[in-house]
Design a protein around this motif. Structure first.
Motif, PDB file in Angstrom:
ATOM      1  N   ILE B 326       2.466  -2.944  26.793  1.00 17.25           N
ATOM      2  CA  ILE B 326       1.273  -3.659  25.637  1.00 17.25           C
ATOM      3  C   ILE B 326       0.104  -2.910  24.402  1.00 17.25           C
ATOM      4  CG2 ILE B 326       0.780  -5.535  27.859  1.00 17.25           C
ATOM      5  CD1 ILE B 326      -1.246  -3.589  28.786  1.00 17.25           C
ATOM      6  N   ILE B 327       1.237  -1.363  24.903  1.00 14.95           N
ATOM      7  CA  ILE B 327       0.735  -0.379  24.463  1.00 14.95           C
ATOM      8  C   ILE B 327       0.981  -0.455  22.472  1.00 14.95           C
ATOM      9  CG2 ILE B 327       0.544   2.464  24.103  1.00 14.95           C
ATOM     10  CD1 ILE B 327      -0.518   2.601  26.504  1.00 14.95           C
ATOM     11  N   ILE B 328       2.265  -1.109  22.963  1.00 16.05           N
ATOM     12  CA  ILE B 328       3.347  -0.929  21.773  1.00 16.05           C
ATOM     13  C   ILE B 328       2.759  -1.846  21.351  1.00 16.05           C
ATOM     14  CG2 ILE B 328       5.511  -1.869  21.092  1.00 16.05           C
ATOM     15  CD1 ILE B 328       6.131   0.419  23.125  1.00 16.05           C
ATOM     16  N   ASP B 329       2.649  -3.076  21.772  1.00 13.38           N
ATOM     17  CA  ASP B 329       1.886  -4.097  21.436  1.00 13.38           C
ATOM     18  C   ASP B 329       0.948  -4.227  20.625  1.00 13.38           C
ATOM     19  OD1 ASP B 329       3.072  -7.174  21.227  1.00 13.38           O
ATOM     20  OD2 ASP B 329       0.588  -7.728  22.640  1.00 13.38           O
ATOM     21  N   ARG B 330       0.221  -3.706  21.427  1.00  9.65           N
ATOM     22  CA  ARG B 330      -1.234  -3.425  20.759  1.00  9.65           C
ATOM     23  C   ARG B 330      -1.088  -3.196  19.439  1.00  9.65           C
ATOM     24  NH1 ARG B 330      -6.617  -4.964  20.655  1.00  9.65           N
ATOM     25  NH2 ARG B 330      -7.852  -3.481  20.094  1.00  9.65           N
ATOM     26  N   VAL B 331      -0.335  -2.006  19.362  1.00 14.02           N
ATOM     27  CA  VAL B 331      -0.465  -0.624  18.303  1.00 14.02           C
ATOM     28  C   VAL B 331      -0.084  -1.394  17.192  1.00 14.02           C
ATOM     29  CG1 VAL B 331       1.355   0.950  16.976  1.00 14.02           C
ATOM     30  CG2 VAL B 331      -0.139   1.461  19.825  1.00 14.02           C
ATOM     31  N   ALA B 332       1.535  -2.399  17.621  1.00 12.54           N
ATOM     32  CA  ALA B 332       1.929  -3.134  15.847  1.00 12.54           C
ATOM     33  C   ALA B 332       1.163  -4.184  15.716  1.00 12.54           C
ATOM     34  CB  ALA B 332       2.862  -4.105  17.202  1.00 12.54           C
ATOM     35  N   SER B 333       0.369  -4.494  16.204  1.00 16.37           N
ATOM     36  CA  SER B 333      -0.668  -5.418  15.840  1.00 16.37           C
ATOM     37  C   SER B 333      -1.977  -4.774  14.519  1.00 16.37           C
ATOM     38  CB  SER B 333      -1.282  -6.755  17.343  1.00 16.37           C
ATOM     39  OG  SER B 333      -2.261  -5.243  18.329  1.00 16.37           O
ATOM     40  N   LEU B 334      -2.275  -3.261  15.564  1.00 13.07           N
ATOM     41  CA  LEU B 334      -3.355  -2.910  14.542  1.00 13.07           C
ATOM     42  C   LEU B 334      -2.689  -2.712  13.599  1.00 13.07           C
ATOM     43  CD1 LEU B 334      -5.098  -0.965  17.515  1.00 13.07           C
ATOM     44  CD2 LEU B 334      -5.750  -2.640  16.069  1.00 13.07           C
ATOM     45  N   ARG B 335      -1.343  -2.377  13.674  1.00  9.67           N
ATOM     46  CA  ARG B 335      -1.151  -1.705  12.162  1.00  9.67           C
ATOM     47  C   ARG B 335      -0.594  -3.864  11.189  1.00  9.67           C
ATOM     48  NH1 ARG B 335       4.026   1.379  13.150  1.00  9.67           N
ATOM     49  NH2 ARG B 335       5.606   1.384  11.836  1.00  9.67           N
ATOM     50  N   THR B 336      -0.046  -4.568  11.939  1.00 10.33           N
ATOM     51  CA  THR B 336      -0.151  -5.963  10.527  1.00 10.33           C
ATOM     52  C   THR B 336      -1.434  -5.912  10.168  1.00 10.33           C
ATOM     53  OG1 THR B 336       1.423  -6.118  12.759  1.00 10.33           O
ATOM     54  CG2 THR B 336       1.043  -8.410  11.336  1.00 10.33           C
ATOM     55  N   ALA B 337      -2.760  -5.853  10.903  1.00  8.08           N
ATOM     56  CA  ALA B 337      -3.994  -5.960  10.691  1.00  8.08           C
ATOM     57  C   ALA B 337      -3.699  -5.187   9.157  1.00  8.08           C
ATOM     58  CB  ALA B 337      -4.496  -6.465  11.502  1.00  8.08           C
ATOM     59  N   LYS B 338      -4.011  -3.598   9.912  1.00  9.02           N
ATOM     60  CA  LYS B 338      -4.276  -3.336   8.618  1.00  9.02           C
ATOM     61  C   LYS B 338      -3.136  -3.232   7.294  1.00  9.02           C
ATOM     62  CE  LYS B 338      -4.226   1.943   7.877  1.00  9.02           C
ATOM     63  NZ  LYS B 338      -3.873   3.004   8.098  1.00  9.02           N
ATOM     64  N   LYS B 339      -1.998  -3.613   8.111  1.00  2.92           N
ATOM     65  CA  LYS B 339      -0.985  -4.187   5.902  1.00  2.92           C
ATOM     66  C   LYS B 339      -1.732  -5.098   5.754  1.00  2.92           C
ATOM     67  CE  LYS B 339       3.590  -3.024   7.500  1.00  2.92           C
ATOM     68  NZ  LYS B 339       4.802  -3.679   7.654  1.00  2.92           N
ATOM     69  N   LEU B 340      -1.803  -6.586   6.490  1.00  2.00           N
ATOM     70  CA  LEU B 340      -2.815  -7.759   6.370  1.00  2.00           C
ATOM     71  C   LEU B 340      -4.082  -6.826   4.810  1.00  2.00           C
ATOM     72  CD1 LEU B 340      -2.349 -10.713   9.205  1.00  2.00           C
ATOM     73  CD2 LEU B 340      -1.105 -10.262   6.514  1.00  2.00           C
ATOM     74  N   ARG B 341      -4.626  -6.203   5.268  1.00  2.00           N
ATOM     75  CA  ARG B 341      -5.915  -6.287   4.787  1.00  2.00           C
ATOM     76  C   ARG B 341      -5.408  -5.666   3.747  1.00  2.00           C
ATOM     77  NH1 ARG B 341      -8.124  -4.131   9.916  1.00  2.00           N
ATOM     78  NH2 ARG B 341      -8.117  -2.007   9.285  1.00  2.00           N
ATOM     79  N   ILE B 342      -4.338  -4.406   3.606  1.00  2.00           N
ATOM     80  CA  ILE B 342      -3.946  -3.968   2.256  1.00  2.00           C
ATOM     81  C   ILE B 342      -3.744  -4.800   1.080  1.00  2.00           C
ATOM     82  CG2 ILE B 342      -2.615  -2.481   1.239  1.00  2.00           C
ATOM     83  CD1 ILE B 342      -2.632   0.027   3.384  1.00  2.00           C
ATOM     84  N   SER B 343      -3.019  -5.807   1.968  1.00  2.00           N
ATOM     85  CA  SER B 343      -2.036  -6.701   0.689  1.00  2.00           C
ATOM     86  C   SER B 343      -3.438  -8.201   0.110  1.00  2.00           C
ATOM     87  CB  SER B 343      -1.062  -7.395   1.332  1.00  2.00           C
ATOM     88  OG  SER B 343      -1.167  -8.378   2.656  1.00  2.00           O
ATOM     89  N   GLU B 344      -4.640  -8.397   1.164  1.00  2.00           N
ATOM     90  CA  GLU B 344      -4.786  -9.398   0.456  1.00  2.00           C
ATOM     91  C   GLU B 344      -5.996  -8.872  -0.257  1.00  2.00           C
ATOM     92  OE1 GLU B 344      -7.385 -10.750   4.387  1.00  2.00           O
ATOM     93  OE2 GLU B 344      -5.277 -11.980   4.823  1.00  2.00           O
ATOM     94  N   ALA B 345      -6.423  -7.573   0.157  1.00  2.00           N
ATOM     95  CA  ALA B 345      -7.391  -6.763  -1.057  1.00  2.00           C
ATOM     96  C   ALA B 345      -6.760  -6.341  -1.768  1.00  2.00           C
ATOM     97  CB  ALA B 345      -7.640  -5.081  -0.405  1.00  2.00           C
ATOM     98  N   ARG B 346      -5.146  -6.439  -2.128  1.00  2.00           N
ATOM     99  CA  ARG B 346      -4.153  -6.669  -3.075  1.00  2.00           C
ATOM    100  C   ARG B 346      -5.034  -7.468  -4.932  1.00  2.00           C
ATOM    101  NH1 ARG B 346       0.460  -4.003  -1.957  1.00  2.00           N
ATOM    102  NH2 ARG B 346      -0.220  -1.941  -2.050  1.00  2.00           N
ATOM    103  N   ASN B 347      -4.253  -8.759  -3.677  1.00  2.00           N
ATOM    104  CA  ASN B 347      -4.372 -10.393  -4.488  1.00  2.00           C
ATOM    105  C   ASN B 347      -5.806  -9.926  -4.907  1.00  2.00           C
ATOM    106  OD1 ASN B 347      -2.092 -10.885  -3.557  1.00  2.00           O
ATOM    107  ND2 ASN B 347      -2.748 -11.517  -1.522  1.00  2.00           N
ATOM    108  N   VAL B 348      -6.738  -9.853  -4.623  1.00  2.00           N
ATOM    109  CA  VAL B 348      -8.400 -10.217  -4.802  1.00  2.00           C
ATOM    110  C   VAL B 348      -8.281  -9.983  -6.361  1.00  2.00           C
ATOM    111  CG1 VAL B 348     -10.637  -9.701  -4.801  1.00  2.00           C
ATOM    112  CG2 VAL B 348      -9.420 -10.230  -2.674  1.00  2.00           C
TER     113      VAL B 348
END
Lengths: 357, 348
Positions: B326-348
């Motif tokens: 579950i810790i690995i899962d958490r880390v992975a999901s945090l990373r995905t969330a961060k990536k999504l934030r970055i890519s969304e920020a670029r789109n703006v």
């Protein structure tokens, strides 16, 4: 499992109130009336009705012997149910409680067999429980991991550590005076002496939940963690301390278990977590969080305990006991939802009726 | 100066990110960590004790995993939809004892009929859970905690102190868990077929994808027109059928079935799913991962024996694995969330 497919139907009472407000008479919604018809009050009535019925119709039920055995039997569940109530009210869960009790028991056995002073043994065992609670609290509150998954993990981990600690051995030669104390009764009443300590724990958690800002915060967290954090409730810190308390109380239950049965084993109290959760839910605590009370849970634990005891007095086998527990649990959660469905149906019918006029 | 820096920077950046993209689909697989853990476990054990991967050793590994694997597949269907079934151990126990009773009453019954009856029995028990959950709109955790007790009580009432032993069943039935086909035990092949079939259903069909949608956001799924109650009920029926299948296989594999068969199994099964990367609050995970998780959990026992570590460590290691998962899962999901934030920020 703080959320499932239908989070809307978890709260029949608040859902029913707004639908009634426009049409129904106002006196129905007074605070006292609400309290008397609440989900946990119904469990208390059920307990009272059952106790009266059993005392009249079951021979030998109303006796100090009954009080003694019944209360001794329910003490581990009663103890652990207290912090569990608070945890479930915040919308979390702790499945590792029975494993903490087992680890405490194993620690007691090994330290006592190693020749340590008994009071030091008890203190260290309690500390072990607290450390387990801190571990849970750290993972859940600090790292923000889901409590259901974390405590399934620590359920296995703590039970595993108990096995590593004591293996297949059992330690039984605890001091006679201590084990005798743990099964002794208060004079002719039949109430176990240790019940005094248990009552202190119950009062502690009752006051904490119902009479302090901390307790009100827990209800708030159960409704919405974001909203609770927004109004200044320290969500993570509250959760952390709940798990520490749960660890400490589970250790107390483990110590009680060990001294009552005069046996320290790694598999002590195994499976107790589900019994505790069943009793708490029967006592009217919502699995989604936000609703529940200590008196309700008290009634839930005693209802299961006294039903089981009565059935056993009537020479009904253990077979029926677990079935009854399960049916009670299902009935207690399904009935309110059927009730709210009927209320909803009547409401729409009345609305149609009014519209027709 | 400034532009030189920029021009030196950008080509540096491109290939590295491109290399990452090429490997990303594999790295993003939720099954990857558990597959790596399983491989490391098997290889290290083999290096210490080569007997571990002898024909008999492999056969034992697979046999041990079979039943938990099938149960984990069923459980995954439910967990993905934000439900859970705590009563699987009791269902398995009832069906296993039922299998024993059938053979005791009708020793000549065709084996295939026993499988059909067992799975039908499982479907009935699953339907009890599913109907209570979907009609009464009560969380599955509470309902199945109740039916865990009810089914166990029924099994107690039915079996009492009676037990059926392997000798009471036809030899051909017991042979299912002894005989091998191409080196694989037959009941394991049954499990593999189940895993593959359900995995294809989950990833390739509309109803399968619907289960993920329901787990990700039940309200959105309802708004989108997915029949949530129907799908969830079907998931409970499927889980019941698989638990029934596991119950029949249990009767074939183990010497005795009685009132307590399958007690406490629910947590092992959920643990297998969690270790296999199935998120406990629904929406993601795969049955393949859950099956690998089951294989990993059951293999640990054999590995510990093979490398002569105290068997008492087994459960503690299982606990650590679940927490790691579950810790690995958490880390992975945090990373995905961060990536999504970055890519969304670029789109703006």
């Amino acid at each position: 499992m703080s959320e499932t497919t239908t989070p809307t139907n978890n709260a029949p009472a608040p859902a029913a109130a707004p639908t009634r407000r426009p049409s129904a008479t106002p006196w129905r919604k007074t605070r006292a009336a609400k309290l008397l018809a609440s989900r946990d009050a119904i469990t208390i009535y059920a307990l009272a009705v059952f106790l009266v019925y059993a005392s009249i119709s079951i021979p030998r039920f109303a006796s100090p012997v009954t009080t003694g055995f019944l209360l001794l039997d329910v003490i581990p569940v009663l103890l652990i149910a207290m912090p569990m109530t608070l945890i479930i009210i915040t919308g979390e869960i702790d499945l590792s409680v029975a494993s903490i009790a087992g680890l405490t028991s194993a620690t007691m056995g090994v330290l006592w067999a190693g020749g340590m002073d008994i009071w030091l043994v008890l203190a260290i065992s309690l500390l072990v429980g607290v450390v387990c609670g801190i571990f849970n609290g750290f993972l859940i509150a600090v790292l923000g991991l889901p409590s259901l998954a974390v405590t399934i993990g620590t359920l296995a981990l703590f039970r595993g550590l108990a096995l590593v600690t004591i293996g297949d051995n059992a330690v039984a030669n605890f001091p006679k005076s201590l084990t005798a104390f743990f099964t002794s009764k208060l004079g002719a009443t039949g109430i176990p002496t240790v019940m005094i300590g248990v009552v202190v724990v119950i009062i502690f958690f009752g006051v904490l939940l119902h009479f302090t800002p901390f307790g009100r915060g827990l209800f708030g967290m159960g409704y919405s963690k974001e909203a609770a954090a927004f109004v200044g409730i320290k969500v993570a810190r509250s959760k952390f301390w709940l798990y520490v308390a749960s660890g400490a109380v589970s250790a107390l239950a483990g110590i009680f278990w060990t001294l009552r049965y005069t046996s320290a084993r790694s598999d002590n109290a195994s499976g107790l977590e589900l019994a505790v959760i069943a009793a708490v839910l029967l006592g009217g605590v919502s699995i989604f969080g936000g609703k529940g009370s200590i008196p309700g849970v008290l009634a839930g634990v005693l209802l299961i305990g006294s039903l089981n005891y009565a059935l056993r007095l009537g020479r009904v086998s253990d077979v029926v006991l677990i079935t009854v527990t399960g049916l009670l649990l299902i009935l207690s959660v399904v009935a309110p939802s059927i009730g709210s469905a009927i209320r909803g149906w009547r409401h729409t019918r009345r609305a149609h009726h009014n519209a027709a006029q | 100066m400034n532009s030189a820096l920029e021009s030196r920077k950008s080509p540096n950046k491109q290939p590295s990110s491109r290399g990452w993209t090429a490997a990303a689909p594999v790295l993003r697989l939720r099954e990857l960590p558990v597959f790596i853990a399983l491989s490391v476990l098997v290889i290290v054990t083999y290096l210490i004790n080569p007997l571990f991967l002898s024909a008999q050793g492999v056969k034992d590994l697979l046999l041990n995993a079979t039943i938990v694997m099938i149960l984990a597949v069923g459980q995954t269907l439910l967990i993905i939809t934000r439900n859970i079934d705590l009563s699987v151990g009791s269902i398995l126990g009832l069906v296993a004892f039922g299998t024993g009773s059938i053979f005791a009453a009708m020793p000549d019954i065709p084996i295939i009929a026993v499988f059909v009856i067992g799975m039908a029995f499982g479907v009935v028990l699953g339907a009890v859970n599913g109907i209570l959950v979907t009609v009464a709109k009560v969380p599955a955790l509470v309902i199945t905690l109740g039916t865990l007790y009810v089914f166990r009580g029924l099994n107690n009432a039915w079996a009492g102190g009676k037990q059926y032993f392997a000798g009471d069943r036809p030899d051909a039935f017991g042979a299912l868990s002894v005989d091998t086909f191409l080196g694989f035990p037959i009941i394991t092949l049954v499990a593999v077929v189940v895993v593959i079939a359900v995995a294809l259903y989950m990833s390739g069909t509309r109803p399968g994808r619907d289960l993920y949608a329901i787990g990700s956001d039940p309200d959105a799924a309802t708004a989108f027109g997915i029949k949530v109650s129907k799908r969830v009920l079907l998931a409970f029926l499927a889980n019941g059928a698989l638990a029934g299948l596991a119950g029949v296989l249990y009767a074939s594999r183990f010497n005795s079935v009685g009132a307590t068969t399958g007690t406490g199994m629910e947590l092992t099964v959920i643990a297998a799913a969690v270790v296999g990367g199935v998120a406990i609050f629904g929406g993601s995970g795969s049955v393949t991962g859950a099956a690998l998780g089951a294989l990993l959990l059951t293999t640990i026992t054999s590995s510990l024996t093979a490398v002569r570590v105290d068997k008492f460590w087994q459960q503690a290691i299982v606990g650590i694995l679940i927490l790691a998962a579950i810790i690995i899962d958490r880390v992975a999901s945090l990373r995905t969330a961060k990536k999504l934030r970055i890519s969304e920020a670029r789109n703006v």
